[in-house]
Design an enzyme around this catalytic site. Sequence first.
Site, PDB file in Angstrom:
ATOM      1  N   PRO A  32       0.828  -1.206   0.000  1.00 29.73           N
ATOM      2  CA  PRO A  32       0.000   0.000   0.000  1.00 29.73           C
ATOM      3  C   PRO A  32       0.862   1.255   0.000  1.00 29.73           C
ATOM      4  CG  PRO A  32      -0.007  -1.027   2.161  1.00 29.73           C
ATOM      5  CD  PRO A  32       0.723  -1.959   1.257  1.00 29.73           C
ATOM      6  N   LYS A  33       0.413   2.283  -0.706  1.00 26.16           N
ATOM      7  CA  LYS A  33       1.080   3.590  -0.726  1.00 26.16           C
ATOM      8  C   LYS A  33       0.323   4.520   0.208  1.00 26.16           C
ATOM      9  CE  LYS A  33       3.360   7.285  -2.035  1.00 26.16           C
ATOM     10  NZ  LYS A  33       2.791   8.136  -0.942  1.00 26.16           N
TER      11      LYS A  33
END
Length: 340
Positions: A32-33
């Site tokens: 995830p960013k």
Amino acid sequence: MVLTPPIEPMLATATDALPAPGALPGGLALEPKYDGFRLIVFRSGGRTQLLSRVGKRLDDAFPEIAEAAAALPEDVVLDGEVVIMVNGRLQFGALQQRVNRAAHTARRLAHVQPAHYVAFDLLQRGTTELVHEPYRVRRAALEDLFTRHDLTAPWTLAPVTADREQAQQWLTLWSPVGVEGVVAKGWDQPYRPGRRGWLKVRHRETGEAIVAAVTGPVAAPDTVLLGRYDEGGTLRLAARSTSLTPALREDVGHVLTAAGSGHPWADAHIAAAWGRREELEFTPVEPDHVMEFLGDVAVDAGRWRHAVRALRLRADIEPDDVPRFGDGHSAGAGPARMRR
């Protein structure tokens, strides 16, 4: 060989969708960013340094992270992001408050809104440099570091998966809490400082805003500046677009009219880019037309941090029907970067 600061972080190239499994060496490792600041943590020989993506020292801005790094039982160089959660959502504006304040103020804020460090790569452990090792080796070493020393807050280990369905959930279900998108890495990739070897896809949503100004000629604009009215009736800067397509440039140019001195932005000064001092040259236009756009979920104080993609004019929507400034998005700290 021992790494010495500063070091340029490895970067990612934007893509519109999750890449194919074979797009990167060894298959995809998906993370995830988060909506945070990139931060390289150096802990070596009793010294600790927190460095931004461009090499700026941020030890004073995030004292809780610096103290936690100094307390680590072994030397490391970590790559990750620092984040702050406010009311159940990651808030980029809270990070900006830290960076732009005096050390004693940042320390006070650390007690009220503590930061966390989301580690996603380990570049060195002890005197062993890992940048030339494949990501799978670095990731295993990072997980061992967390397990061996039972690291807890402010340390957080970034999740990683090879499951595309899980990554798709991060893109959609997690966006309301501040997950901007997904970064794809190759399991067999070494760490290449300063190189764009990873891929990133951002969660994007459509929205509407009022065309309030343009760059370039009004009859064929290069970009548009989009506004929304706040609850007090003031037209606020909400987003700036990327370059318009030739067809949209023509469509927009046919309907826009340059505004006079009575326009609310006639004397405004707008930064050329987020965080930059240079001012943008623009022409206000009559705020009579609505644009549909595609933007990511990085919204601060009602303004999209990254440029949005203008899609089409919405002749079926009146300016008064556009959502109010800040509606449906993060009410992050700090004003939009427009000053009078």
